[in-house]
Design a protein around this motif. Structure first.
Motif, PDB file in Angstrom:
ATOM      1  N   GLU A  13       0.850  -1.184   0.000  1.00 51.22           N
ATOM      2  CA  GLU A  13       0.000   0.000   0.000  1.00 51.22           C
ATOM      3  C   GLU A  13       0.885   1.234   0.000  1.00 51.22           C
ATOM      4  OE1 GLU A  13      -2.618   0.556   3.304  1.00 51.22           O
ATOM      5  OE2 GLU A  13      -0.981   0.730   4.730  1.00 51.22           O
ATOM      6  N   THR A  15       0.853   5.340   0.725  1.00 53.69           N
ATOM      7  CA  THR A  15       0.136   6.461   1.342  1.00 53.69           C
ATOM      8  C   THR A  15       0.981   7.729   1.208  1.00 53.69           C
ATOM      9  OG1 THR A  15       1.092   5.824   3.459  1.00 53.69           O
ATOM     10  CG2 THR A  15      -1.146   5.063   3.026  1.00 53.69           C
ATOM     11  N   ARG A  43      -3.678   4.719  -1.553  1.00 53.06           N
ATOM     12  CA  ARG A  43      -4.827   5.074  -0.706  1.00 53.06           C
ATOM     13  C   ARG A  43      -5.231   6.542  -0.843  1.00 53.06           C
ATOM     14  NH1 ARG A  43      -6.504  -0.021   0.964  1.00 53.06           N
ATOM     15  NH2 ARG A  43      -4.918  -1.069   2.233  1.00 53.06           N
ATOM     16  N   ASP A  44      -6.495   6.775  -0.461  1.00 51.97           N
ATOM     17  CA  ASP A  44      -7.015   8.132  -0.202  1.00 51.97           C
ATOM     18  C   ASP A  44      -6.935   9.074  -1.401  1.00 51.97           C
ATOM     19  OD1 ASP A  44      -7.294   7.285   2.512  1.00 51.97           O
ATOM     20  OD2 ASP A  44      -5.168   7.736   2.830  1.00 51.97           O
ATOM     21  N   ARG A 244     -10.939  -0.032  -0.047  1.00 53.20           N
ATOM     22  CA  ARG A 244     -11.375   1.090   0.796  1.00 53.20           C
ATOM     23  C   ARG A 244     -11.783   2.233  -0.114  1.00 53.20           C
ATOM     24  NH1 ARG A 244      -6.275   1.819   4.810  1.00 53.20           N
ATOM     25  NH2 ARG A 244      -6.168  -0.324   5.582  1.00 53.20           N
ATOM     26  N   ASP A 247      -9.381   4.145  -2.875  1.00 56.03           N
ATOM     27  CA  ASP A 247      -8.288   3.281  -3.362  1.00 56.03           C
ATOM     28  C   ASP A 247      -8.144   3.365  -4.875  1.00 56.03           C
ATOM     29  OD1 ASP A 247      -7.567   2.252  -0.929  1.00 56.03           O
ATOM     30  OD2 ASP A 247      -8.321   0.219  -1.291  1.00 56.03           O
TER      31      ASP A 247
END
Ligand SMILES: [Fe+2]
Length: 283
Positions: A13, A15, A43-44, A244, A247
């Motif tokens: 992952e 970030t 992510r995010d 999530r 993503d």
């Protein structure tokens, strides 16, 4: 940018990055992590289709989508994967990826990488599974490794030519779509390919697209293919991604196979935007 391993066998992952505003050094970091980890979950993210396209293009030229009917308005390279319905009609492709495969292995230039961006996650299900084809090749029993050296697989796009798969009954135009695809020529690729960047060997077959082995009668090919298919999806090679919100996932089709696992039903909606980066002929 932070990169943290996700699966036992592969996957990481990422970030601390905004893909909508990415400088060159950060992009190079992402590209390196992609080559090492094979699957990245970034992510995010808050991305428009235009921003997803711009990020995708940094990896290379994009593929056009075979399911042109289901692309985002004004963005023919962005495919909508969805079980949502508007005015009684599906807004996206409903049965995408329902058997293990490497994207576009049925094309004359199979895909290098695929990007999925989660627009709407369902409350339940919707995971994507990946399996590591470097590890699958490395751990093949010696007898099988020897037998497949130099052999080539036959890759066919139409599900109606493949006895190991079925056409989803949830897809209204499915039978016609795959009937039309029956005349598309097969592609012939080595069962073991060499990754053009890392130089590592990877198993390059899948139950979705590989229907035979060039020069072998069906029974002999099936015996080999069934062993390869059972081996390549062993638990220890897999990473299961639970999506999530925000993503964006990118994977390397040259060394990874994947499948959608389903497990959600309308009105629990799942919508993804997919872009595919074109690759080269496997060798
Ligand atoms: Fe796929």
């Amino acid at each position: 940018m932070d990169v943290r391993k996700l699966g036992r066998s592969m996957g990481a992952e990422v970030t601390g990055v905004d893909l909508g505003r990415l400088d060159d050094p950060t992009f190079e970091g992402i590209r390196e992590a992609f080559l090492v980890h094979q699957v990245l979950a970034i992510r995010d993210q808050e991305l428009t289709p235009a921003a997803q396209l711009a990020f995708s293009r940094r990896f290379g030229a994009l593929e056009d989508q075979l399911n042109a009917h289901y692309t985002v308005d004004g963005f023919p390279e962005v495919l909508v994967l969805s079980n949502d319905v508007k005015d009684g009609k599906p807004v996206g492709l409903i049965d995408g990826g329902d058997f293990w495969h490497s994207d576009s292995s049925h094309r004359d230039k199979p895909s290098m990488a695929t990007i999925l961006y989660a627009v709407k996650n369902p409350k339940e299900g919707g995971d994507t599974e990946f399996s590591n084809m470097y590890a699958a090749y490395d751990t093949l029993p010696d007898d099988l490794k020897g037998r497949i050296a130099g052999l080539k697989g036959v890759h066919a796009v139409s599900k109606l030519r493949n006895k190991r798969v079925t056409v989803s009954s949830r897809r209204p135009d499915g039978k016609d779509f795959y009937e039309r695809q029956k005349s598309i020529p097969d592609q012939i690729w080595p069962l073991v390919r060499t990754h053009p960047v890392t130089g590592r060997k990877a198993l390059y077959v899948s139950p979705r697209f590989t229907i035979g082995i060039q020069g072998l009668p069906e029974a002999a090919a099936d015996e080999i293919l069934d062993r390869l298919f059972a081996h390549q999806t062993r638990e220890e090679f897999r990473y299961r991604h639970k999506w999530r919100d925000g993503d964006l996932v990118i994977w390397d089709n040259r060394c990874v196979i994947h499948q959608a696992t389903g497990g959600f039903a309308y009105p629990d909606v799942r919508t993804m935007y997919r872009t595919v980066i074109a690759g080269d002929a496997p060798y």
